[in-house]
Scaffold this motif. Sequence first.
Motif, short mmCIF file in Angstrom:
data_model
loop_
_atom_site.label_atom_id
_atom_site.label_comp_id
_atom_site.label_asym_id
_atom_site.label_seq_id
_atom_site.Cartn_x
_atom_site.Cartn_y
_atom_site.Cartn_z
N LYS A 51 -28.43 -29.10 -1.64
CA LYS A 51 -27.15 -28.44 -1.93
C LYS A 51 -26.36 -29.27 -2.94
O LYS A 51 -26.38 -30.50 -2.91
CB LYS A 51 -26.33 -28.26 -0.66
CG LYS A 51 -26.87 -27.21 0.26
CD LYS A 51 -25.92 -27.01 1.43
CE LYS A 51 -26.40 -25.88 2.30
NZ LYS A 51 -25.48 -25.68 3.45
N ASP A 52 -25.65 -28.58 -3.83
CA ASP A 52 -24.89 -29.26 -4.88
C ASP A 52 -23.80 -30.16 -4.31
O ASP A 52 -23.58 -31.27 -4.80
CB ASP A 52 -24.25 -28.23 -5.82
CG ASP A 52 -25.30 -27.52 -6.67
OD1 ASP A 52 -26.37 -28.14 -6.91
OD2 ASP A 52 -25.06 -26.37 -7.09
N GLU A 82 -24.24 -38.90 -4.99
CA GLU A 82 -24.13 -39.58 -6.28
C GLU A 82 -22.86 -40.41 -6.35
O GLU A 82 -22.86 -41.50 -6.91
CB GLU A 82 -24.17 -38.55 -7.42
CG GLU A 82 -25.55 -37.96 -7.62
CD GLU A 82 -25.56 -36.80 -8.60
OE1 GLU A 82 -24.49 -36.45 -9.15
OE2 GLU A 82 -26.65 -36.24 -8.82
N LYS A 83 -21.77 -39.93 -5.74
CA LYS A 83 -20.52 -40.71 -5.69
C LYS A 83 -20.74 -42.00 -4.91
O LYS A 83 -20.28 -43.06 -5.32
CB LYS A 83 -19.41 -39.91 -5.01
CG LYS A 83 -18.75 -38.89 -5.86
CD LYS A 83 -17.65 -38.22 -5.06
CE LYS A 83 -17.09 -37.02 -5.77
NZ LYS A 83 -16.06 -36.34 -4.96
N ASP A 84 -21.43 -41.92 -3.80
CA ASP A 84 -21.71 -43.11 -2.98
C ASP A 84 -22.56 -44.11 -3.75
O ASP A 84 -22.35 -45.31 -3.64
CB ASP A 84 -22.41 -42.72 -1.67
CG ASP A 84 -21.46 -42.04 -0.69
OD1 ASP A 84 -20.24 -42.13 -0.89
OD2 ASP A 84 -21.97 -41.42 0.27
N ASP A 85 -23.52 -43.62 -4.52
CA ASP A 85 -24.38 -44.51 -5.30
C ASP A 85 -23.60 -45.25 -6.39
O ASP A 85 -23.83 -46.42 -6.67
CB ASP A 85 -25.53 -43.74 -5.94
CG ASP A 85 -26.57 -43.32 -4.91
OD1 ASP A 85 -26.58 -43.90 -3.80
OD2 ASP A 85 -27.37 -42.40 -5.21
#
Length: 138
Positions: A122-123, A130-133
């Motif tokens: 899911k988007d 991606e924010k956490d990365d």
Amino acid sequence: MAKNRFSENKGPSQRQLRVAELIRRTLSEVLMRGEIHDPDLARMSITVGEVRVTPDLRIATVFVLPLGGEGKDEVVALLARNKYEIRRALNKAAQLKHSPDLRFMLDDTFDQMDATRKLFEKDEVRRDLEKDDESDPE
């Protein structure tokens, strides 16, 4: 005063794990070789995913799934119908001191993996990951 080891919330003992794996392998071989004389059961390819044994080794819960996922409802009923013959073949092959009572359940692990995979696709979830990365300096 002795501890009641059955009330503690520990994981399964090494003995339970060893016996469960022995039952899983033996049961897989028995079903693969077609040692159970039931034509309905013989035409199905059954995957034995996991076996869980109670601490006293008297009850074994066998998680099964038909290959391809077709006939899920039928497979548990067929195995339960032939439980005594399966138990006899299992005891003969595994040479256990006590033959556990077998309880068959549908293995839903693959369905859970599919649901988890769909969730990660899911988007919104991908964007949050991606924010956490980006904020995680390693």
